[in-house]
Design a protein around this motif. Structure first.
Motif, PDB file in Angstrom:
ATOM      1  N   UNK A 127      54.304  17.310 -17.665  1.00  0.00           N
ATOM      2  CA  UNK A 127      53.805  18.408 -16.836  1.00  0.00           C
ATOM      3  C   UNK A 127      52.295  18.590 -16.978  1.00  0.00           C
ATOM      4  N   UNK A 128      51.739  18.109 -18.091  1.00  0.00           N
ATOM      5  CA  UNK A 128      50.294  18.194 -18.324  1.00  0.00           C
ATOM      6  C   UNK A 128      49.556  16.943 -17.849  1.00  0.00           C
ATOM      7  N   UNK A 129      50.285  15.989 -17.259  1.00  0.00           N
ATOM      8  CA  UNK A 129      49.650  14.787 -16.734  1.00  0.00           C
ATOM      9  C   UNK A 129      49.712  13.568 -17.637  1.00  0.00           C
ATOM     10  N   UNK A 130      50.476  13.634 -18.712  1.00  0.00           N
ATOM     11  CA  UNK A 130      50.639  12.477 -19.589  1.00  0.00           C
ATOM     12  C   UNK A 130      51.665  11.530 -18.965  1.00  0.00           C
ATOM     13  N   UNK A 131      51.414  10.241 -19.093  1.00  0.00           N
ATOM     14  CA  UNK A 131      52.319   9.232 -18.562  1.00  0.00           C
ATOM     15  C   UNK A 131      52.870   8.383 -19.705  1.00  0.00           C
ATOM     16  N   UNK A 132      54.133   8.011 -19.580  1.00  0.00           N
ATOM     17  CA  UNK A 132      54.748   7.129 -20.571  1.00  0.00           C
ATOM     18  C   UNK A 132      54.084   5.762 -20.465  1.00  0.00           C
ATOM     19  N   UNK A 133      53.595   5.260 -21.610  1.00  0.00           N
ATOM     20  CA  UNK A 133      52.968   3.938 -21.624  1.00  0.00           C
ATOM     21  C   UNK A 133      53.741   2.951 -22.484  1.00  0.00           C
ATOM     22  N   UNK A 134      54.628   3.447 -23.352  1.00  0.00           N
ATOM     23  CA  UNK A 134      55.418   2.550 -24.195  1.00  0.00           C
ATOM     24  C   UNK A 134      56.586   3.302 -24.806  1.00  0.00           C
ATOM     25  N   UNK A 135      57.642   2.573 -25.032  1.00  0.00           N
ATOM     26  CA  UNK A 135      58.781   3.079 -25.802  1.00  0.00           C
ATOM     27  C   UNK A 135      59.012   2.072 -26.919  1.00  0.00           C
ATOM     28  N   UNK A 136      58.895   2.543 -28.155  1.00  0.00           N
ATOM     29  CA  UNK A 136      59.069   1.695 -29.325  1.00  0.00           C
ATOM     30  C   UNK A 136      60.452   1.975 -29.903  1.00  0.00           C
ATOM     31  N   UNK A 137      61.399   1.068 -29.697  1.00  0.00           N
ATOM     32  CA  UNK A 137      62.770   1.326 -30.145  1.00  0.00           C
ATOM     33  C   UNK A 137      62.907   1.309 -31.663  1.00  0.00           C
ATOM     34  N   UNK A 138      63.638   2.286 -32.173  1.00  0.00           N
ATOM     35  CA  UNK A 138      64.065   2.337 -33.572  1.00  0.00           C
ATOM     36  C   UNK A 138      62.943   2.113 -34.586  1.00  0.00           C
ATOM     37  N   UNK A 139      61.824   2.810 -34.396  1.00  0.00           N
ATOM     38  CA  UNK A 139      60.710   2.679 -35.344  1.00  0.00           C
ATOM     39  C   UNK A 139      60.661   3.811 -36.360  1.00  0.00           C
ATOM     40  N   UNK A 140      61.413   4.877 -36.101  1.00  0.00           N
ATOM     41  CA  UNK A 140      61.443   6.009 -37.024  1.00  0.00           C
ATOM     42  C   UNK A 140      62.817   6.156 -37.654  1.00  0.00           C
ATOM     43  N   UNK A 141      62.852   6.483 -38.937  1.00  0.00           N
ATOM     44  CA  UNK A 141      64.111   6.681 -39.662  1.00  0.00           C
ATOM     45  C   UNK A 141      64.122   8.097 -40.217  1.00  0.00           C
ATOM     46  N   UNK A 142      65.102   8.879 -39.801  1.00  0.00           N
ATOM     47  CA  UNK A 142      65.217  10.239 -40.295  1.00  0.00           C
ATOM     48  C   UNK A 142      66.646  10.701 -40.071  1.00  0.00           C
ATOM     49  N   UNK A 143      67.123  11.520 -40.969  1.00  0.00           N
ATOM     50  CA  UNK A 143      68.477  12.072 -40.895  1.00  0.00           C
ATOM     51  C   UNK A 143      69.545  10.971 -40.832  1.00  0.00           C
ATOM     52  N   UNK A 144      69.266   9.855 -41.512  1.00  0.00           N
ATOM     53  CA  UNK A 144      70.244   8.782 -41.614  1.00  0.00           C
ATOM     54  C   UNK A 144      70.428   7.948 -40.362  1.00  0.00           C
ATOM     55  N   UNK A 145      69.462   7.991 -39.464  1.00  0.00           N
ATOM     56  CA  UNK A 145      69.574   7.165 -38.261  1.00  0.00           C
ATOM     57  C   UNK A 145      68.200   6.791 -37.726  1.00  0.00           C
ATOM     58  N   UNK A 146      68.181   5.781 -36.859  1.00  0.00           N
ATOM     59  CA  UNK A 146      66.948   5.294 -36.247  1.00  0.00           C
ATOM     60  C   UNK A 146      66.593   6.135 -35.027  1.00  0.00           C
ATOM     61  N   UNK A 147      65.272   6.249 -34.788  1.00  0.00           N
ATOM     62  CA  UNK A 147      64.761   7.009 -33.643  1.00  0.00           C
ATOM     63  C   UNK A 147      63.708   6.188 -32.905  1.00  0.00           C
ATOM     64  N   UNK A 148      63.708   6.324 -31.586  1.00  0.00           N
ATOM     65  CA  UNK A 148      62.675   5.701 -30.767  1.00  0.00           C
ATOM     66  C   UNK A 148      61.439   6.596 -30.743  1.00  0.00           C
ATOM     67  N   UNK A 149      60.295   5.971 -30.507  1.00  0.00           N
ATOM     68  CA  UNK A 149      59.035   6.699 -30.321  1.00  0.00           C
ATOM     69  C   UNK A 149      58.526   6.379 -28.920  1.00  0.00           C
ATOM     70  N   UNK A 150      58.233   7.409 -28.160  1.00  0.00           N
ATOM     71  CA  UNK A 150      57.660   7.250 -26.826  1.00  0.00           C
ATOM     72  C   UNK A 150      56.194   7.616 -26.897  1.00  0.00           C
ATOM     73  N   UNK A 151      55.352   6.693 -26.470  1.00  0.00           N
ATOM     74  CA  UNK A 151      53.911   6.961 -26.413  1.00  0.00           C
ATOM     75  C   UNK A 151      53.551   7.385 -25.001  1.00  0.00           C
TER      76      UNK A 151
END
Length: 156
Positions: A127-151
């Protein structure tokens, strides 16, 4: 009111940030923010707070995206608003302050790193004008599971 953060805001900022660290997957870190170290960071980096009734209700802080002189004009930010103060326009006001400050300093672009499951954060930035430029699959580990990071990126 949006204002530049002061070192003595560190305790309030840490309380907001540590709730996010402890209780959500919005950030992948598990290390709590230390108010003493945060006070130094606030002095060293641009940081703004939203204040109401004498209390810090949210903050945004930004710094260089990656090390090295080639990245000197690309910044990455962290923004968090206390749960009780959300949906009141404080996040937008904080981002406006940070982006205006960065623009005045000659910054070319701002990066948001949003947890893949944080649809609210992604929608806020879009809503502020940011655009998705990348999705990094399963780069974060927390709460016993993998998480994606969206830039997400916005050219200033």
């Amino acid at each position: 009111m949006i204002r530049r953060a002061k070192a003595d805001d560190a305790g309030s900022i840490a309380a907001i940030w540590n709730h996010v660290i402890r209780d959500t997957s919005q950030t992948f870190t598990t290390a709590a923010k230390d108010p003493v170290a945060l006070a130094v960071q606030i002095v060293d980096q641009p940081c703004f707070v939203a204040e109401g009734a004498g209390a810090v209700l949210g903050f945004v802080i930004y710094g260089q995206f990656r090390n090295g002189p080639g990245y000197a004009h690309t910044m990455e930010h962290s923004i968090h608003v206390a749960e009780a103060a959300r949906a009141a326009g404080l996040g937008r006001a904080l981002m406006t302050a940070a982006e205006d400050h960065a623009r005045a300093a000659g910054i070319h672009s701002m990066i948001a790193g949003v947890a893949g499951e944080n649809a609210g954060g992604a929608g806020f930035h879009a809503a502020l004008g940011y655009q998705v430029i990348a999705r990094l699959p399963e780069v974060g580990w927390k709460f016993g599971r993998w998480h994606d990071l969206v830039l997400m990126q916005k050219m200033l």
